[in-house]
Design a protein around this motif. Structure first.
Motif, PDB file in Angstrom:
ATOM      1  N   PRO A 103      19.685  -2.795  17.008  1.00 54.60           N
ATOM      2  CA  PRO A 103      20.258  -3.009  15.633  1.00 54.60           C
ATOM      3  C   PRO A 103      21.778  -3.173  15.845  1.00 54.60           C
ATOM      4  O   PRO A 103      22.415  -2.609  16.661  1.00 54.60           O
ATOM      5  CB  PRO A 103      19.659  -1.928  14.801  1.00 54.60           C
ATOM      6  CG  PRO A 103      19.708  -1.054  15.664  1.00 54.60           C
ATOM      7  CD  PRO A 103      19.237  -1.415  17.211  1.00 54.60           C
ATOM      8  N   LYS A 104      22.462  -3.647  14.672  1.00 51.78           N
ATOM      9  CA  LYS A 104      23.672  -3.631  14.606  1.00 51.78           C
ATOM     10  C   LYS A 104      24.172  -2.074  14.221  1.00 51.78           C
ATOM     11  O   LYS A 104      23.748  -1.576  13.382  1.00 51.78           O
ATOM     12  CB  LYS A 104      24.408  -4.680  13.518  1.00 51.78           C
ATOM     13  CG  LYS A 104      24.003  -5.927  13.795  1.00 51.78           C
ATOM     14  CD  LYS A 104      24.676  -6.571  14.949  1.00 51.78           C
ATOM     15  CE  LYS A 104      24.238  -8.061  15.402  1.00 51.78           C
ATOM     16  NZ  LYS A 104      24.429  -8.484  16.685  1.00 51.78           N
ATOM     17  N   LEU A 105      25.179  -1.624  14.951  1.00 51.50           N
ATOM     18  CA  LEU A 105      25.315  -0.190  14.896  1.00 51.50           C
ATOM     19  C   LEU A 105      26.710   0.145  14.214  1.00 51.50           C
ATOM     20  O   LEU A 105      26.848   1.152  14.056  1.00 51.50           O
ATOM     21  CB  LEU A 105      25.291   0.698  16.240  1.00 51.50           C
ATOM     22  CG  LEU A 105      23.679   0.528  16.774  1.00 51.50           C
ATOM     23  CD1 LEU A 105      23.822   1.216  18.087  1.00 51.50           C
ATOM     24  CD2 LEU A 105      22.938   1.427  15.897  1.00 51.50           C
ATOM     25  N   ASP A 106      27.408  -0.886  13.866  1.00 50.37           N
ATOM     26  CA  ASP A 106      28.949  -0.458  13.533  1.00 50.37           C
ATOM     27  C   ASP A 106      28.956   0.124  12.401  1.00 50.37           C
ATOM     28  O   ASP A 106      29.944   1.042  12.138  1.00 50.37           O
ATOM     29  CB  ASP A 106      29.714  -1.952  13.396  1.00 50.37           C
ATOM     30  CG  ASP A 106      30.019  -2.551  14.587  1.00 50.37           C
ATOM     31  OD1 ASP A 106      29.972  -1.960  15.676  1.00 50.37           O
ATOM     32  OD2 ASP A 106      29.928  -3.782  14.661  1.00 50.37           O
ATOM     33  N   ASN A 107      28.061   0.052  11.443  1.00 50.51           N
ATOM     34  CA  ASN A 107      27.994   0.729  10.218  1.00 50.51           C
ATOM     35  C   ASN A 107      27.313   2.327  10.302  1.00 50.51           C
ATOM     36  O   ASN A 107      27.525   3.189   9.450  1.00 50.51           O
ATOM     37  CB  ASN A 107      27.150   0.217   9.022  1.00 50.51           C
ATOM     38  CG  ASN A 107      27.764  -0.988   8.724  1.00 50.51           C
ATOM     39  OD1 ASN A 107      29.138  -1.211   8.654  1.00 50.51           O
ATOM     40  ND2 ASN A 107      27.265  -2.068   8.026  1.00 50.51           N
ATOM     41  N   GLN A 108      26.968   2.495  11.496  1.00 52.26           N
ATOM     42  CA  GLN A 108      26.190   3.853  11.907  1.00 52.26           C
ATOM     43  C   GLN A 108      26.803   4.714  12.768  1.00 52.26           C
ATOM     44  O   GLN A 108      26.778   5.944  12.771  1.00 52.26           O
ATOM     45  CB  GLN A 108      24.957   3.600  12.539  1.00 52.26           C
ATOM     46  CG  GLN A 108      23.833   2.681  11.945  1.00 52.26           C
ATOM     47  CD  GLN A 108      23.479   3.346  10.321  1.00 52.26           C
ATOM     48  OE1 GLN A 108      23.208   4.627  10.279  1.00 52.26           O
ATOM     49  NE2 GLN A 108      23.155   2.511   9.580  1.00 52.26           N
ATOM     50  N   THR A 130      31.660   2.411  21.360  1.00 55.67           N
ATOM     51  CA  THR A 130      31.679   0.902  21.085  1.00 55.67           C
ATOM     52  C   THR A 130      30.523   0.241  21.450  1.00 55.67           C
ATOM     53  O   THR A 130      29.423   0.937  22.212  1.00 55.67           O
ATOM     54  CB  THR A 130      32.665   0.333  22.409  1.00 55.67           C
ATOM     55  OG1 THR A 130      32.068   0.626  23.583  1.00 55.67           O
ATOM     56  CG2 THR A 130      34.046   1.149  21.920  1.00 55.67           C
ATOM     57  N   CYS A 131      30.209  -1.010  20.711  1.00 60.07           N
ATOM     58  CA  CYS A 131      28.921  -1.649  20.736  1.00 60.07           C
ATOM     59  C   CYS A 131      29.208  -3.069  21.214  1.00 60.07           C
ATOM     60  O   CYS A 131      30.096  -3.400  20.800  1.00 60.07           O
ATOM     61  CB  CYS A 131      28.195  -1.441  19.491  1.00 60.07           C
ATOM     62  SG  CYS A 131      27.990   0.077  18.792  1.00 60.07           S
ATOM     63  N   THR A 132      28.406  -3.435  21.979  1.00 59.09           N
ATOM     64  CA  THR A 132      28.428  -4.937  22.442  1.00 59.09           C
ATOM     65  C   THR A 132      26.938  -5.561  21.984  1.00 59.09           C
ATOM     66  O   THR A 132      25.838  -4.931  22.321  1.00 59.09           O
ATOM     67  CB  THR A 132      28.829  -5.259  23.726  1.00 59.09           C
ATOM     68  OG1 THR A 132      29.105  -6.581  24.070  1.00 59.09           O
ATOM     69  CG2 THR A 132      28.069  -4.664  24.787  1.00 59.09           C
ATOM     70  N   SER A 133      26.966  -6.861  21.750  1.00 59.17           N
ATOM     71  CA  SER A 133      25.407  -7.639  21.629  1.00 59.17           C
ATOM     72  C   SER A 133      24.877  -7.920  22.851  1.00 59.17           C
ATOM     73  O   SER A 133      23.556  -8.175  22.984  1.00 59.17           O
ATOM     74  CB  SER A 133      25.654  -8.532  20.529  1.00 59.17           C
ATOM     75  OG  SER A 133      26.439  -9.602  21.337  1.00 59.17           O
ATOM     76  N   GLY A 134      25.580  -7.988  23.953  1.00 60.84           N
ATOM     77  CA  GLY A 134      25.275  -8.586  25.137  1.00 60.84           C
ATOM     78  C   GLY A 134      25.134 -10.075  25.440  1.00 60.84           C
ATOM     79  O   GLY A 134      24.660 -10.527  26.353  1.00 60.84           O
ATOM     80  N   LYS A 142      19.128  -9.682  24.919  1.00 59.24           N
ATOM     81  CA  LYS A 142      18.027 -10.551  24.116  1.00 59.24           C
ATOM     82  C   LYS A 142      17.338  -9.670  23.000  1.00 59.24           C
ATOM     83  O   LYS A 142      16.175 -10.194  22.406  1.00 59.24           O
ATOM     84  CB  LYS A 142      17.002 -11.000  25.370  1.00 59.24           C
ATOM     85  CG  LYS A 142      17.853 -11.970  26.400  1.00 59.24           C
ATOM     86  CD  LYS A 142      16.916 -12.396  27.393  1.00 59.24           C
ATOM     87  CE  LYS A 142      17.568 -13.345  28.330  1.00 59.24           C
ATOM     88  NZ  LYS A 142      17.124 -13.421  29.646  1.00 59.24           N
ATOM     89  N   GLY A 143      17.604  -8.630  22.936  1.00 60.57           N
ATOM     90  CA  GLY A 143      16.758  -7.728  21.897  1.00 60.57           C
ATOM     91  C   GLY A 143      15.860  -6.961  22.367  1.00 60.57           C
ATOM     92  O   GLY A 143      14.820  -6.495  21.521  1.00 60.57           O
ATOM     93  N   GLU A 144      15.322  -6.780  23.771  1.00 62.86           N
ATOM     94  CA  GLU A 144      14.330  -6.098  24.249  1.00 62.86           C
ATOM     95  C   GLU A 144      14.396  -4.599  24.149  1.00 62.86           C
ATOM     96  O   GLU A 144      13.503  -3.835  24.537  1.00 62.86           O
ATOM     97  CB  GLU A 144      13.832  -6.679  25.376  1.00 62.86           C
ATOM     98  CG  GLU A 144      13.613  -8.108  25.488  1.00 62.86           C
ATOM     99  CD  GLU A 144      13.406  -8.610  26.673  1.00 62.86           C
ATOM    100  OE1 GLU A 144      13.278  -8.288  27.908  1.00 62.86           O
ATOM    101  OE2 GLU A 144      13.345 -10.220  26.753  1.00 62.86           O
ATOM    102  N   GLY A 145      15.642  -3.937  24.091  1.00 62.37           N
ATOM    103  CA  GLY A 145      15.796  -2.855  24.264  1.00 62.37           C
ATOM    104  C   GLY A 145      17.253  -2.424  24.178  1.00 62.37           C
ATOM    105  O   GLY A 145      18.094  -3.163  23.720  1.00 62.37           O
ATOM    106  N   MET A 146      17.525  -1.305  24.487  1.00 61.41           N
ATOM    107  CA  MET A 146      18.990  -1.031  24.648  1.00 61.41           C
ATOM    108  C   MET A 146      19.398  -0.149  25.670  1.00 61.41           C
ATOM    109  O   MET A 146      18.555   0.442  26.629  1.00 61.41           O
ATOM    110  CB  MET A 146      19.250   0.393  23.258  1.00 61.41           C
ATOM    111  CG  MET A 146      18.769  -0.281  22.065  1.00 61.41           C
ATOM    112  SD  MET A 146      18.910   0.911  20.589  1.00 61.41           S
ATOM    113  CE  MET A 146      20.896   1.092  20.238  1.00 61.41           C
ATOM    114  N   GLN A 147      20.731  -0.098  26.161  1.00 56.85           N
ATOM    115  CA  GLN A 147      21.412   0.251  27.289  1.00 56.85           C
ATOM    116  C   GLN A 147      22.460   0.969  26.656  1.00 56.85           C
ATOM    117  O   GLN A 147      23.344   0.441  25.980  1.00 56.85           O
ATOM    118  CB  GLN A 147      21.668  -0.526  28.405  1.00 56.85           C
ATOM    119  CG  GLN A 147      22.359  -0.156  29.417  1.00 56.85           C
ATOM    120  CD  GLN A 147      22.503  -1.189  30.649  1.00 56.85           C
ATOM    121  OE1 GLN A 147      22.140  -0.830  31.742  1.00 56.85           O
ATOM    122  NE2 GLN A 147      23.222  -2.245  30.364  1.00 56.85           N
ATOM    123  N   CYS A 148      22.923   2.264  27.491  1.00 59.03           N
ATOM    124  CA  CYS A 148      24.054   3.152  27.039  1.00 59.03           C
ATOM    125  C   CYS A 148      24.856   3.787  28.363  1.00 59.03           C
ATOM    126  O   CYS A 148      23.918   3.994  29.440  1.00 59.03           O
ATOM    127  CB  CYS A 148      23.576   4.210  26.198  1.00 59.03           C
ATOM    128  SG  CYS A 148      24.960   5.389  25.661  1.00 59.03           S
TER     129      CYS A 148
END
Length: 157
Positions: A103-108, A130-134, A142-148
Protein backbone atom coordinates in the motif's frame (compact mmCIF):
# COMPACT_ATOMS: atom_id res chain seq x y z
CA UNK A 1 28.42 0.50 15.97
CA UNK A 2 26.16 0.20 12.99
CA UNK A 3 24.00 -2.62 11.70
CA UNK A 4 22.00 -3.41 8.60
CA UNK A 5 18.97 -5.70 8.48
CA UNK A 6 16.60 -6.84 5.75
CA UNK A 7 13.30 -8.68 5.54
CA UNK A 8 10.70 -9.37 2.88
CA UNK A 9 7.36 -11.14 2.69
CA UNK A 10 4.74 -11.75 0.04
CA UNK A 11 1.15 -10.75 0.73
CA UNK A 12 -0.97 -13.36 2.47
CA UNK A 13 -3.69 -15.28 0.67
CA UNK A 14 -5.62 -14.99 3.95
CA UNK A 15 -7.63 -11.81 3.30
CA UNK A 16 -8.39 -11.41 7.02
CA UNK A 17 -4.71 -11.24 8.07
CA UNK A 18 -3.81 -7.75 9.30
CA UNK A 19 -0.90 -5.75 7.94
CA UNK A 20 1.40 -4.87 10.84
CA UNK A 21 4.34 -2.53 10.28
CA UNK A 22 6.52 -1.30 13.12
CA UNK A 23 3.98 -2.59 15.64
CA UNK A 24 1.21 -0.53 14.02
CA UNK A 25 -1.79 -2.10 12.26
CA UNK A 26 -2.45 -0.58 8.82
CA UNK A 27 -6.22 -0.68 8.45
CA UNK A 28 -7.97 -2.07 5.36
CA UNK A 29 -4.82 -3.73 3.98
CA UNK A 30 -3.97 -7.41 3.58
CA UNK A 31 -1.19 -8.70 5.82
CA UNK A 32 2.01 -10.47 4.93
CA UNK A 33 2.51 -14.21 4.66
CA UNK A 34 4.50 -15.39 7.69
CA UNK A 35 4.31 -17.75 10.65
CA UNK A 36 4.28 -14.63 12.82
CA UNK A 37 2.41 -11.36 12.37
CA UNK A 38 4.78 -10.69 9.44
CA UNK A 39 5.95 -7.29 10.72
CA UNK A 40 8.79 -6.86 8.25
CA UNK A 41 9.96 -3.58 9.84
CA UNK A 42 10.47 -5.21 13.25
CA UNK A 43 12.06 -8.25 11.58
CA UNK A 44 14.56 -6.11 9.66
CA UNK A 45 15.14 -4.00 12.78
CA UNK A 46 15.92 -7.12 14.81
CA UNK A 47 18.47 -8.21 12.20
CA UNK A 48 20.04 -4.73 12.08
CA UNK A 49 20.50 -4.59 15.85
CA UNK A 50 21.71 -8.18 15.95
CA UNK A 51 24.22 -7.48 13.18
CA UNK A 52 25.53 -4.43 15.04
CA UNK A 53 26.22 -6.45 18.20
CA UNK A 54 27.52 -9.54 16.41
CA UNK A 55 24.59 -11.81 17.22
CA UNK A 56 22.42 -14.26 15.22
CA UNK A 57 19.59 -13.70 12.73
CA UNK A 58 15.96 -13.32 13.74
CA UNK A 59 14.95 -16.88 12.81
CA UNK A 60 17.32 -18.37 15.37
CA UNK A 61 15.17 -16.84 18.12
CA UNK A 62 11.76 -16.43 16.48
CA UNK A 63 11.32 -19.96 15.08
CA UNK A 64 11.28 -21.64 18.53
CA UNK A 65 9.11 -18.83 19.92
CA UNK A 66 6.67 -19.21 17.03
CA UNK A 67 6.41 -22.95 17.72
CA UNK A 68 5.30 -21.99 21.23
CA UNK A 69 2.55 -19.79 19.76
CA UNK A 70 4.34 -16.45 20.12
CA UNK A 71 3.61 -14.60 16.88
CA UNK A 72 3.87 -10.95 17.98
CA UNK A 73 7.08 -9.56 16.49
CA UNK A 74 7.43 -7.12 19.39
CA UNK A 75 8.20 -10.17 21.56
CA UNK A 76 11.00 -11.20 19.19
CA UNK A 77 12.41 -7.69 19.26
CA UNK A 78 12.49 -7.74 23.08
CA UNK A 79 15.03 -10.58 22.88
CA UNK A 80 17.57 -8.50 20.97
CA UNK A 81 16.79 -5.30 22.91
CA UNK A 82 17.59 -7.18 26.15
CA UNK A 83 20.92 -8.27 24.67
CA UNK A 84 21.57 -4.67 23.64
CA UNK A 85 20.92 -3.47 27.20
CA UNK A 86 23.22 -6.13 28.66
CA UNK A 87 26.00 -4.77 26.43
CA UNK A 88 25.31 -1.24 27.75
CA UNK A 89 24.39 -0.02 24.27
CA UNK A 90 21.48 2.14 23.14
CA UNK A 91 19.98 2.85 19.75
CA UNK A 92 21.07 6.24 18.48
CA UNK A 93 18.97 6.31 15.33
CA UNK A 94 17.04 4.05 12.95
CA UNK A 95 16.72 4.41 9.19
CA UNK A 96 13.98 2.38 7.48
CA UNK A 97 13.53 1.94 3.73
CA UNK A 98 10.51 0.09 2.36
CA UNK A 99 9.97 -1.10 -1.21
CA UNK A 100 6.37 -1.86 -2.09
CA UNK A 101 4.03 -0.90 -4.91
CA UNK A 102 1.21 -1.16 -2.40
CA UNK A 103 0.00 0.00 0.00
CA UNK A 104 0.96 3.65 -0.24
CA UNK A 105 2.44 4.35 3.20
CA UNK A 106 3.26 8.06 3.12
CA UNK A 107 0.14 8.88 5.17
CA UNK A 108 0.98 6.11 7.67
CA UNK A 109 4.65 6.79 8.41
CA UNK A 110 3.97 9.16 11.31
CA UNK A 111 1.83 6.48 13.04
CA UNK A 112 4.49 3.84 12.38
CA UNK A 113 7.19 6.15 13.80
CA UNK A 114 5.01 6.82 16.86
CA UNK A 115 4.66 3.08 17.45
CA UNK A 116 8.38 2.47 16.99
CA UNK A 117 9.19 5.39 19.28
CA UNK A 118 7.23 3.71 22.08
CA UNK A 119 8.65 0.23 21.42
CA UNK A 120 12.24 1.48 21.29
CA UNK A 121 11.95 4.31 23.83
CA UNK A 122 13.47 6.56 21.17
CA UNK A 123 12.52 10.07 20.03
CA UNK A 124 10.54 10.07 16.77
CA UNK A 125 13.09 12.45 15.24
CA UNK A 126 15.65 9.63 15.54
CA UNK A 127 13.56 7.37 13.30
CA UNK A 128 13.42 7.90 9.55
CA UNK A 129 11.12 6.05 7.15
CA UNK A 130 11.30 6.27 3.38
CA UNK A 131 9.16 4.38 0.88
CA UNK A 132 9.60 3.58 -2.78
CA UNK A 133 7.15 1.96 -5.18
CA UNK A 134 9.86 -0.07 -6.90
CA UNK A 135 8.63 1.06 -10.33
CA UNK A 136 7.60 -2.49 -11.23
CA UNK A 137 11.20 -3.70 -11.41
CA UNK A 138 11.02 -6.36 -8.66
CA UNK A 139 8.27 -8.56 -7.22
CA UNK A 140 7.84 -5.88 -4.53
CA UNK A 141 7.55 -3.20 -7.19
CA UNK A 142 4.94 -5.37 -8.93
CA UNK A 143 2.75 -5.46 -5.81
CA UNK A 144 3.40 -9.08 -4.78
CA UNK A 145 4.82 -8.24 -1.37
CA UNK A 146 7.00 -5.86 0.59
CA UNK A 147 10.71 -5.53 1.31
CA UNK A 148 12.36 -3.55 4.10
CA UNK A 149 15.91 -2.52 4.89
CA UNK A 150 16.83 -1.06 8.28
CA UNK A 151 20.07 0.58 9.35
CA UNK A 152 20.78 1.34 13.00
CA UNK A 153 23.50 3.20 14.79
CA UNK A 154 24.27 2.35 18.40
CA UNK A 155 26.01 4.24 21.18
CA UNK A 156 27.29 3.41 24.63
CA UNK A 157 24.57 4.08 27.21
Amino acid sequence: RIGLGQDSHKFSSNKSKKLVLGGYVILNEIGLDANSDGDLILHALFNAISSAIGDKSLGYYSDPMCKKGITDSREYLRVILNKLNRKNLKINNVSISIEALKPKLDNQTDKIKESLSKILNLDKENIGITCTSGEGLTSFGKGEGMQCFVAVSLRIS
